[in-house]
Design a protein around this motif. Sequence first.
Motif, PDB file in Angstrom:
ATOM      1  N   VAL A 181       8.410 -12.584  15.688  1.00  0.00           N
ATOM      2  CA  VAL A 181       7.865 -11.246  15.923  1.00  0.00           C
ATOM      3  C   VAL A 181       7.682 -11.098  17.423  1.00  0.00           C
ATOM      4  N   GLY A 182       8.272 -10.062  18.003  1.00  0.00           N
ATOM      5  CA  GLY A 182       8.274  -9.922  19.451  1.00  0.00           C
ATOM      6  C   GLY A 182       7.104  -9.148  20.016  1.00  0.00           C
ATOM      7  N   PHE A 183       6.814  -7.982  19.433  1.00  0.00           N
ATOM      8  CA  PHE A 183       5.741  -7.166  19.988  1.00  0.00           C
ATOM      9  C   PHE A 183       5.158  -6.266  18.904  1.00  0.00           C
ATOM     10  N   ILE A 184       3.981  -5.726  19.219  1.00  0.00           N
ATOM     11  CA  ILE A 184       3.228  -4.877  18.288  1.00  0.00           C
ATOM     12  C   ILE A 184       2.978  -3.540  18.958  1.00  0.00           C
ATOM     13  N   THR A 185       3.195  -2.455  18.223  1.00  0.00           N
ATOM     14  CA  THR A 185       2.867  -1.124  18.712  1.00  0.00           C
ATOM     15  C   THR A 185       1.875  -0.465  17.769  1.00  0.00           C
ATOM     16  N   ASP A 219      -0.314   3.903  11.804  1.00  0.00           N
ATOM     17  CA  ASP A 219       0.128   2.565  11.396  1.00  0.00           C
ATOM     18  C   ASP A 219       0.202   1.611  12.580  1.00  0.00           C
ATOM     19  N   ILE A 220       0.388   0.340  12.228  1.00  0.00           N
ATOM     20  CA  ILE A 220       0.671  -0.733  13.183  1.00  0.00           C
ATOM     21  C   ILE A 220       2.074  -1.225  12.881  1.00  0.00           C
ATOM     22  N   ARG A 221       2.891  -1.438  13.939  1.00  0.00           N
ATOM     23  CA  ARG A 221       4.271  -1.848  13.740  1.00  0.00           C
ATOM     24  C   ARG A 221       4.534  -3.171  14.443  1.00  0.00           C
ATOM     25  N   TYR A 222       5.105  -4.100  13.677  1.00  0.00           N
ATOM     26  CA  TYR A 222       5.461  -5.418  14.185  1.00  0.00           C
ATOM     27  C   TYR A 222       6.987  -5.488  14.272  1.00  0.00           C
ATOM     28  N   PHE A 223       7.527  -5.629  15.496  1.00  0.00           N
ATOM     29  CA  PHE A 223       8.970  -5.587  15.690  1.00  0.00           C
ATOM     30  C   PHE A 223       9.537  -6.995  15.850  1.00  0.00           C
ATOM     31  N   ARG A 224      10.721  -7.160  15.302  1.00  0.00           N
ATOM     32  CA  ARG A 224      11.397  -8.444  15.405  1.00  0.00           C
ATOM     33  C   ARG A 224      11.758  -8.750  16.845  1.00  0.00           C
ATOM     34  N   PHE A 254       8.169  -4.261  10.788  1.00  0.00           N
ATOM     35  CA  PHE A 254       7.262  -4.449   9.659  1.00  0.00           C
ATOM     36  C   PHE A 254       6.103  -3.479   9.889  1.00  0.00           C
ATOM     37  N   ILE A 255       5.950  -2.485   9.010  1.00  0.00           N
ATOM     38  CA  ILE A 255       5.010  -1.385   9.231  1.00  0.00           C
ATOM     39  C   ILE A 255       3.837  -1.492   8.273  1.00  0.00           C
ATOM     40  N   ALA A 256       2.629  -1.446   8.842  1.00  0.00           N
ATOM     41  CA  ALA A 256       1.394  -1.522   8.053  1.00  0.00           C
ATOM     42  C   ALA A 256       0.587  -0.255   8.277  1.00  0.00           C
ATOM     43  N   PRO A 257       0.472   0.628   7.263  1.00  0.00           N
ATOM     44  CA  PRO A 257      -0.301   1.869   7.417  1.00  0.00           C
ATOM     45  C   PRO A 257      -1.780   1.593   7.645  1.00  0.00           C
ATOM     46  N   LEU A 258      -2.451   2.514   8.333  1.00  0.00           N
ATOM     47  CA  LEU A 258      -3.893   2.429   8.578  1.00  0.00           C
ATOM     48  C   LEU A 258      -4.609   3.539   7.796  1.00  0.00           C
ATOM     49  N   PRO A 259      -5.844   3.290   7.327  1.00  0.00           N
ATOM     50  CA  PRO A 259      -6.564   2.015   7.398  1.00  0.00           C
ATOM     51  C   PRO A 259      -6.051   0.992   6.393  1.00  0.00           C
ATOM     52  N   THR A 260      -5.569   1.442   5.230  1.00  0.00           N
ATOM     53  CA  THR A 260      -4.979   0.529   4.262  1.00  0.00           C
ATOM     54  C   THR A 260      -3.786   1.224   3.629  1.00  0.00           C
ATOM     55  N   GLY A 261      -2.926   0.458   3.046  1.00  0.00           N
ATOM     56  CA  GLY A 261      -1.764   1.043   2.394  1.00  0.00           C
ATOM     57  C   GLY A 261      -0.701  -0.006   2.149  1.00  0.00           C
ATOM     58  N   ASP A 262       0.369   0.395   1.527  1.00  0.00           N
ATOM     59  CA  ASP A 262       1.453  -0.525   1.211  1.00  0.00           C
ATOM     60  C   ASP A 262       2.322  -0.753   2.446  1.00  0.00           C
ATOM     61  N   VAL A 263       2.463  -2.024   2.819  1.00  0.00           N
ATOM     62  CA  VAL A 263       3.315  -2.346   3.957  1.00  0.00           C
ATOM     63  C   VAL A 263       4.772  -2.134   3.562  1.00  0.00           C
ATOM     64  N   ARG A 264       5.611  -1.897   4.570  1.00  0.00           N
ATOM     65  CA  ARG A 264       7.036  -1.708   4.294  1.00  0.00           C
ATOM     66  C   ARG A 264       7.862  -2.254   5.455  1.00  0.00           C
ATOM     67  N   LEU A 265       9.113  -2.539   5.157  1.00  0.00           N
ATOM     68  CA  LEU A 265      10.032  -3.050   6.166  1.00  0.00           C
ATOM     69  C   LEU A 265      11.053  -1.972   6.484  1.00  0.00           C
ATOM     70  N   GLU A 266      11.192  -1.680   7.761  1.00  0.00           N
ATOM     71  CA  GLU A 266      12.135  -0.652   8.204  1.00  0.00           C
ATOM     72  C   GLU A 266      13.288  -1.333   8.927  1.00  0.00           C
ATOM     73  N   ARG A 267      14.473  -1.265   8.338  1.00  0.00           N
ATOM     74  CA  ARG A 267      15.650  -1.899   8.917  1.00  0.00           C
ATOM     75  C   ARG A 267      16.671  -0.863   9.335  1.00  0.00           C
TER      76      ARG A 267
END
Length: 480
Positions: free
Chosen positions: A256-260, A265-270, A283-296
Motif C-alpha cells: 500500500v503506497g499512500f492514503i487519501t 471515504d478513506i482510500r488506500y492506493f496500491r 481499497f475504499i472504506a466509506p466513512l463513518p462506517t460502510g462496506d469496503v470495496r476495491l476499485e480496479r
Amino acid sequence: MFSDTLRQRMGWLHAWVGFIAGLLLVVIFSCGALTSFDTEITRWMQPELARDPSPNISEAGMNTAIDEVAQMQARGFIPLIILPSIRDPFLRVVHYDGTSFIGPVIDPSSGALRTRRVTYGGTFFYVFHHGLFLPKPWGSIPTEIAALMLLVTLGAGVIIQLKRLLPNFLLFRRQGPWVRSWTDAHILVGVLLIPFMAMMAYTGASIHAMRLFPSMPHNKVHEAKKPAMPPQAPLEAPEISRLLHQAEGVFGKGKVGFITFTQKDIRYFRNDMASTVITRDAFIAPLPTGDVRLERHQADIANVKGWLAGLHYARWARYPFRFLYFTGGLAGSWMMSAGLVIFLMKRRSANGHRSSFRLGEAATLAVTTALPLAMLAYLASSRVLPGGMVKSCHVETSIFFSVWIIAIAAASLDVFRGRSMTAWRRQLIAIALAGLAIPVLDFSTREIAWHEASRIYLTVDFIAAILGLLALGGARRLKS
C-alpha cells in the motif's frame, strides 16, 4: 544492402537531427538517470533523516500523521499520507504544491516529527526530465518531440554503420586523432545502448502521446476541482490502522503506497513498486462506517499506458536493476554529449570562426558541463541553507538555475572570444571542485557520524566525488 547515397543522406540526417535534438536529449537523459533514485536523493537533501528508523507504523506515528492531515485540511490543502517503503522508511504527510508533493516527515515507530524542511529533492530532476520545469503542457511537448527525434537519429545511425557494424563496434583507436577516438567511443556506447535508448524514447513518447496527438482515443476523465474538505467523521488512528491491514490483505504486505481522504471515504492506493504495471487501484472504506470495496482499472488502454509507464519509470525495480537504469541514463547522456563534440570537431577548422559555430559550441557547453555543475550546486544547497528554512525548495531551485545561467554566460564569453579550450577547462575544473566538495559538506553538516548514516548518504557522496575526479582528469588532459 544500402547505397552509398542513402548512407550519405542518413549521415547528414544523423548529424544535424542528432545535434539539434542532442542538446535537449543530454538534459533529458542526465535528469532521467538521477530520477532512477529520486526518492533517495530527496532523503539525502534532508540531512535530518540520516539515521534509519524502524519502518513499522505505531499508533503514535499514525496519530502524528493524522494531526498533520488535519492541519493541512484546515489550510485548504488536499493531504496524502505516504507510507514507509523499502526506498523510504519514513511516514510522510504531503500535499501537491503545483510542482511536487511536499510536507513534514515523521518517524513511523515513535511518532516524532523528524523534519519540516521542504525540498523538491529528486523530484526536481523528475519534473525537469519530463517537463523542463515549465508549465503544462509546454514542457512536455519539446521532450516528447525530442524522443521522436532520438528514434530517427538511432535509425539513421544504424543505416550508416550497418555495412561495417561489427568491425566498427569492435574497433576503438584510443591513440588515434581525437575525432577518431571520440567517434569510436560514440559508436561503441551507442550500439550497446540502442535497445535501452529506443525503449526509453518509445515509452517516454507514448506515456504522454495525447499531448502530441490530441485526437487519438483515450480514456480521459474530466473531474471538476473541488475545495479540500475534511471528512465528515473524525479520523482515528486505530481505525485507519485497521483498514490499512485490510488493504494489505488485498494488495499484499507493504504494497500500500499512500492514503487519501475525502468527505465520504478513506482510500488506500496500491504502491507503484508492487507491480510492473502502474495503476491507481484503490481499497475504499466509506466513512463513518460502510462496506469496503476495491476499485480496479478495467482492462482497456489505461492498462497499456500503465505497463509502458512501469517500464519507463521502473519504480518496481530493486536497487541492482535500478542501478542499470541509472548507468544506462548516464551512458546515454555521455554518448549524446560525445556526438555533440564530434559534430563540432569535424566542423571547427572550416567554420570555427563563424558566430553560428560558436553559438553551437556555447550551447554544447551549456548541456555537457554547465548542467552538471548546476546539479551539484543544487545538491550542495541543501547543506549550506539554514536548517530552519522550511520552504527551502524554492531557494534550492533558484540556486540551480542561477548557477546554470552563470556557468553558461561564463562559457559563452570565452567561446565568443575565441578561447574555446579555456572554456572547457574552466567548466571541468568547476565541476571537479563542486563534486569533491559534496562529501565534505555532507560530513561536516550532519549531526551523526558517517558510519551511522544510511548508505544512501555515502552513495551520493561517492558518486559526486567520482564525477569530480573524472572532470579533473578531463581538465588535465585538455591542458596537456
